[in-house]
Design a protein around this motif. Structure first.
Motif, short mmCIF file in Angstrom:
data_model
loop_
_atom_site.label_atom_id
_atom_site.label_comp_id
_atom_site.label_asym_id
_atom_site.label_seq_id
_atom_site.Cartn_x
_atom_site.Cartn_y
_atom_site.Cartn_z
N VAL A 56 -14.59 57.50 -101.35
CA VAL A 56 -14.33 58.22 -102.60
C VAL A 56 -12.91 58.75 -102.66
O VAL A 56 -12.42 59.08 -103.73
N GLU A 57 -12.24 58.84 -101.51
CA GLU A 57 -10.88 59.37 -101.48
C GLU A 57 -10.14 58.80 -100.28
O GLU A 57 -10.70 58.67 -99.19
N GLN A 58 -8.89 58.46 -100.51
CA GLN A 58 -8.03 58.02 -99.41
C GLN A 58 -6.64 58.58 -99.66
O GLN A 58 -5.97 58.20 -100.61
N VAL A 59 -6.22 59.50 -98.80
CA VAL A 59 -4.91 60.13 -98.92
C VAL A 59 -4.31 60.21 -97.53
O VAL A 59 -4.91 60.79 -96.62
N SER A 60 -3.14 59.59 -97.36
CA SER A 60 -2.47 59.54 -96.06
C SER A 60 -3.47 59.06 -95.02
O SER A 60 -4.02 57.99 -95.15
N GLY A 61 -3.76 59.85 -93.99
CA GLY A 61 -4.68 59.45 -92.94
C GLY A 61 -6.10 59.93 -93.15
O GLY A 61 -6.94 59.82 -92.26
N ILE A 63 -9.79 59.77 -95.08
CA ILE A 63 -10.67 58.90 -95.85
C ILE A 63 -11.96 59.66 -96.10
O ILE A 63 -12.70 59.97 -95.16
N GLY A 64 -12.23 60.01 -97.35
CA GLY A 64 -13.47 60.69 -97.72
C GLY A 64 -14.54 59.68 -98.06
O GLY A 64 -14.32 58.77 -98.86
N LEU A 65 -15.69 59.83 -97.45
CA LEU A 65 -16.81 58.92 -97.72
C LEU A 65 -17.76 59.52 -98.75
O LEU A 65 -17.86 60.74 -98.90
N ARG A 66 -18.47 58.67 -99.45
CA ARG A 66 -19.39 59.08 -100.52
C ARG A 66 -20.45 60.07 -100.03
O ARG A 66 -20.92 60.91 -100.77
N SER A 67 -20.81 60.01 -98.76
CA SER A 67 -21.84 60.90 -98.20
C SER A 67 -21.33 62.32 -97.96
O SER A 67 -22.12 63.21 -97.65
N GLY A 68 -20.01 62.53 -98.07
CA GLY A 68 -19.43 63.84 -97.75
C GLY A 68 -18.78 63.83 -96.37
O GLY A 68 -18.03 64.74 -96.02
N ALA A 69 -19.06 62.81 -95.58
CA ALA A 69 -18.42 62.66 -94.27
C ALA A 69 -16.96 62.28 -94.50
O ALA A 69 -16.57 61.88 -95.60
N ALA A 70 -16.16 62.43 -93.46
CA ALA A 70 -14.74 62.10 -93.56
C ALA A 70 -14.27 61.39 -92.31
O ALA A 70 -14.74 61.67 -91.21
N MET A 71 -13.33 60.50 -92.52
CA MET A 71 -12.68 59.83 -91.39
C MET A 71 -11.23 60.28 -91.41
O MET A 71 -10.65 60.53 -92.48
N PHE A 72 -10.65 60.40 -90.23
CA PHE A 72 -9.26 60.80 -90.14
C PHE A 72 -8.55 59.88 -89.16
O PHE A 72 -9.05 59.62 -88.07
N PRO A 75 -3.48 60.27 -84.18
CA PRO A 75 -2.54 59.51 -83.33
C PRO A 75 -3.24 58.66 -82.27
O PRO A 75 -2.73 57.61 -81.89
N ASP A 76 -4.42 59.09 -81.83
CA ASP A 76 -5.12 58.36 -80.78
C ASP A 76 -6.18 57.38 -81.28
O ASP A 76 -6.73 56.60 -80.51
N GLY A 77 -6.48 57.41 -82.58
CA GLY A 77 -7.48 56.50 -83.11
C GLY A 77 -8.08 56.98 -84.42
O GLY A 77 -7.58 57.90 -85.06
N VAL A 78 -9.17 56.36 -84.81
CA VAL A 78 -9.88 56.67 -86.04
C VAL A 78 -11.09 57.52 -85.67
O VAL A 78 -11.91 57.12 -84.84
N ALA A 79 -11.21 58.69 -86.30
CA ALA A 79 -12.30 59.62 -85.98
C ALA A 79 -13.20 59.85 -87.18
O ALA A 79 -12.74 59.84 -88.32
N LEU A 80 -14.48 60.07 -86.91
CA LEU A 80 -15.47 60.38 -87.95
C LEU A 80 -15.94 61.81 -87.79
O LEU A 80 -16.25 62.25 -86.67
N SER A 84 -15.25 67.03 -94.68
CA SER A 84 -13.80 67.15 -94.82
C SER A 84 -13.28 68.37 -94.08
O SER A 84 -12.23 68.32 -93.45
N LEU A 85 -14.01 69.46 -94.15
CA LEU A 85 -13.60 70.69 -93.47
C LEU A 85 -13.60 70.50 -91.95
O LEU A 85 -12.69 70.96 -91.27
N ASP A 86 -14.59 69.80 -91.43
CA ASP A 86 -14.61 69.49 -89.99
C ASP A 86 -13.40 68.65 -89.60
O ASP A 86 -12.78 68.89 -88.57
N ALA A 87 -13.04 67.69 -90.44
CA ALA A 87 -11.87 66.85 -90.16
C ALA A 87 -10.60 67.70 -90.20
O ALA A 87 -9.73 67.57 -89.32
N LEU A 88 -10.49 68.58 -91.18
CA LEU A 88 -9.32 69.44 -91.31
C LEU A 88 -9.12 70.31 -90.08
O LEU A 88 -8.01 70.51 -89.60
N HIS A 89 -10.22 70.81 -89.53
CA HIS A 89 -10.16 71.70 -88.36
C HIS A 89 -10.37 70.97 -87.03
O HIS A 89 -10.43 71.61 -85.98
N ASN A 90 -10.52 69.64 -87.10
CA ASN A 90 -10.75 68.81 -85.91
C ASN A 90 -11.89 69.38 -85.06
O ASN A 90 -11.76 69.58 -83.85
#
Length: 104
Positions: A56-61, A63-72, A75-80, A84-90
């Motif tokens: 549903v969203e892709q900005v820089s690194g 990626i927002g998924l339709r379920s509310g989950a986010a990928m980021f 530097p070390d890889g792709v994380a799920l 979005s808040l969990d991704a923001l705070h790692n």
């Protein structure tokens, strides 16, 4: 299918995510170019909807998924992450598909 970082391709499916070395590797029946593969936890899966599929969203690194989950893209890889808040705070990372070494 998202193209990024050194020609790699991120393929987001209904129940899993695959990271491939390049676009050709996605269709390789022997999976020679598969960098990593992780299942999406059932609670974070979503339905495919036109025109953007699962994304549903892709900005820089990010990626927002339709379920509310986010990928980021880190530097070390792709994380799920579950949100979005969990991704923001790692925090509460579900998994990471690590990038291959630069010289491989």
């Amino acid at each position: 299918m998202l193209h990024f970082h050194q020609g790699m391709v991120l393929l987001i499916g209904a129940d899993a995510v695959g990271l491939y070395r390049d676009r050709r590797a996605v269709e390789d029946p022997l999976a020679n170019g598969l960098v990593g593969y992780e299942p999406i936890p059932e609670a974070l899966r979503c339905e495919f909807e036109e025109p953007d599929g699962y994304v549903v969203e892709q900005v820089s690194g990010f990626i927002g998924l339709r379920s509310g989950a986010a990928m980021f893209i880190r530097p070390d890889g792709v994380a799920l992450y579950a949100s979005s808040l969990d991704a923001l705070h790692n925090r509460d990372c579900q998994w990471v598909i690590p990038f291959p070494p630069l010289n491989s």
